[in-house]
Design an enzyme around this catalytic site. Structure first.
Site, PDB file in Angstrom:
ATOM      1  N   LYS A 152      33.603  22.052  -3.626  1.00  0.00           N
ATOM      2  CA  LYS A 152      33.663  20.660  -3.544  1.00  0.00           C
ATOM      3  C   LYS A 152      34.954  20.145  -3.201  1.00  0.00           C
ATOM      4  O   LYS A 152      36.082  20.466  -3.770  1.00  0.00           O
ATOM      5  CB  LYS A 152      32.901  19.915  -4.896  1.00  0.00           C
ATOM      6  CG  LYS A 152      32.821  18.446  -4.963  1.00  0.00           C
ATOM      7  CD  LYS A 152      33.781  17.666  -5.367  1.00  0.00           C
ATOM      8  CE  LYS A 152      34.441  17.811  -6.841  1.00  0.00           C
ATOM      9  NZ  LYS A 152      35.371  17.074  -7.297  1.00  0.00           N
ATOM     10  N   ASN A 198      -5.494  -5.748  19.685  1.00  0.00           N
ATOM     11  CA  ASN A 198      -4.196  -6.191  19.849  1.00  0.00           C
ATOM     12  C   ASN A 198      -3.105  -5.333  19.155  1.00  0.00           C
ATOM     13  O   ASN A 198      -3.500  -4.813  17.992  1.00  0.00           O
ATOM     14  CB  ASN A 198      -4.150  -7.546  19.071  1.00  0.00           C
ATOM     15  CG  ASN A 198      -2.681  -8.208  18.921  1.00  0.00           C
ATOM     16  OD1 ASN A 198      -2.005  -8.144  19.822  1.00  0.00           O
ATOM     17  ND2 ASN A 198      -2.620  -8.821  17.986  1.00  0.00           N
ATOM     18  N   ARG A 207       0.900  -1.394   0.081  1.00  0.00           N
ATOM     19  CA  ARG A 207      -0.122  -0.112  -0.204  1.00  0.00           C
ATOM     20  C   ARG A 207       0.838   1.564   0.031  1.00  0.00           C
ATOM     21  O   ARG A 207       0.496   2.332  -0.288  1.00  0.00           O
ATOM     22  CB  ARG A 207      -1.055   0.178   1.298  1.00  0.00           C
ATOM     23  CG  ARG A 207      -2.133  -0.872   0.970  1.00  0.00           C
ATOM     24  CD  ARG A 207      -3.043  -0.754   2.276  1.00  0.00           C
ATOM     25  NE  ARG A 207      -2.600  -1.592   3.408  1.00  0.00           N
ATOM     26  CZ  ARG A 207      -3.238  -1.353   4.501  1.00  0.00           C
ATOM     27  NH1 ARG A 207      -4.225  -0.537   4.715  1.00  0.00           N
ATOM     28  NH2 ARG A 207      -2.865  -2.336   5.538  1.00  0.00           N
TER      29      ARG A 207
END
Length: 468
Positions: A360, A182, A17
């Protein structure tokens, strides 16, 4: 084996789902996989209860990804896997664990939990275990709670001696009205599991083997009702994942507020569980802090900044809309606005990285200034060197990266390109508009400009006009 517990975590679900590619157990909330929260809570419980423990992780869908995660866990020596080849129910999952890890039969107790309940904490396991130990006749306990909406959950049906858990599909209309449900968290004596597990049938409407059949009125079992359903919230949809992440964020923000961190609009900040922030820091609206980010004392992080797996030391400023990933920012440095620090950027104390600058895999020492519109890649820049607007370290030749080294107290003018590999010495001066392809020694001046040619009246040959 006395004073021991086998912890079985059910992690074979696909997450259908949720429509994700990874196993559901590896979906992340607040920067960590769902499974990791359950594993850590269970191991903490066992450790603080002086129980020798081991975790059996029942895997199924894309099990290799779960095994890869397991191999990186800090306590991987306590984690084993078992493979549930087919999804035949929770009792079948537990059987898979005992089949693949038969020494789990030797543990005194067996704890069962689901991998998709990340809000579970040590306290829930402690409470269950205390109830089980308090009555020597008990063979099992199950955590229960009153559900606002019990749809889809097993109902707790109390009997004369104990209780039973009736799955919704098998429940009568009257049983479906029950709101005590539960949680899927159990602690049992392993002797009881060994006696009953093999007798469980799949004679039910789902055709599955229910682990809940370990709890029947004829057994000495007990439900332990908790005051809130929140710790047991399971995740089956992306919407539920977002709701749980929201709860984690609220808890994290509350903790940071008490530790002296100021959030100007806390509802707009996204912050992962592992992030740390020091006292006196101010976090503006719309900030995202992810992964193992560590922010020191007195740091300002302005609106729209995104920081992942980075370290920002005391007194630094991260100005608006800057992006840091895998970066190190030292004390009193200023970054931005709108700067990007990529992996391996190491910005020294009191350094300044301005707007539209990208850094970088480079180390910039104390007081270095790269104020605007520049790219610094695979470079080392010494103390107090000034880099002008439009600087580019040309580090890539199409196949390999090369290093640029610039010494301290140097001045690099605007619109300078440096063709790596190259070294510029200390106290050097490189004139604006230069393309430097040869190293420059200490104290030297470098310039590479073509001679300017000006032709009077020639502009009309080059200016384009629209045709009428």
């Amino acid at each position: 084996m006395s004073d021991s517990i086998g912890i079985v975590i059910l992690a074979a679900g696909k997450g259908t789902r949720m429509k994700i590619e990874t196993p559901k157990a590896l979906a992340k909330t607040a920067g960590r996989p769902l499974l990791e929260y359950v594993v850590d809570a269970a191991l903490n419980f066992a450790s603080h209860s002086s129980l020798k423990a081991e975790i059996g992780l029942v895997v199924g869908h894309k099990k290799e990804l779960l095994e890869e995660w397991l191999s990186t866990h800090s306590q991987k020596q306590f984690l084993k896997t078992a493979w549930q080849k087919e999804q035949n129910g929770t009792a079948d999952a537990l059987k898979s664990c005992f089949h693949d890890q038969p020494h789990f039969w030797d543990y005194t107790y067996t704890l069962v939990a689901c991998a998709d309940t990340p809000l579970l904490e040590e306290a829930e396991f402690n409470k269950l275990f205390e109830v089980l130990k308090a009555d020597p006749k008990l063979v099992g306990v199950a955590a229960t709670f009153e559900a606002h909406d019990p749809t889809g959950l097993g109902r707790i049906v109390h009997g004369k001696n104990g209780f039973q858990i009736v799955e919704e599909k098998d429940a009568s209309p009257e049983q479906r009205k029950i709101t005590e449900v539960n949680s899927g968290v159990y602690i049992l004596k392993t002797s009881h599991v060994k006696e009953v597990l093999g007798t469980i049938s799949n004679n039910n409407k789902s055709g599955e083997f229910y682990l809940t059949d370990l709890f029947q009125d004829k057994y000495s079992v007990k439900p332990v009702k908790f005051p809130s359903e929140v710790p047991f919230l399971g995740i089956n949809t992306l919407e539920q994942l977002a709701e749980v992440t929201k709860l984690f964020r609220a808890k994290k923000l509350k903790k940071l507020f008490t530790e002296g961190v100021e959030f100007l609009n806390p509802d707009s900040v996204h912050i992962d569980d592992a992030v740390t922030i020091g006292v006196g820091s101010i976090i503006y609206p719309g900030v995202t802090l992810l992964g193992n980010t560590k922010i020191g004392n007195g740091v300002v992080v302005e609106t729209g900044s995104f920081i992942r797996d980075s370290i920002v030391h005391d007194g630094a400023e991260i100005l608006a809309h800057s992006y840091l990933e895998g970066a190190l920012v030292h004390k009193d440095a200023t970054i931005g606005p709108m700067a990007r620090l990529r992996q391996g950027a190491d910005i020294g104390p009191e350094a300044k990285i301005g707007n539209f600058v990208e850094v970088k895999k480079s180390k910039l020492d104390k007081g270095v200034k790269v104020s605007h519109l520049s790219y610094v890649g695979d470079a080392e820049i010494g103390e107090n060197t000034n880099i002008g607007c439009g600087f580019i370290s040309c580090n890539y030749d199409g196949a390999n990266k090369h290093k640029t080294k610039i010494g301290k107290n140097s001045f690099i003018g605007s619109d300078v390109q440096m063709i790596a590999p190259i070294e510029i010495g200390n106290d050097a001066f490189v004139a604006a508009g230069s393309t430097i392809s040869k190293s420059v020694p200490d104290g030297a001046f470098a310039i590479t400009r073509a001679q300017q040619v000006t032709k009077e009246g020639a502009a009309k040959r080059f200016i384009k006009t629209k045709k009428s």
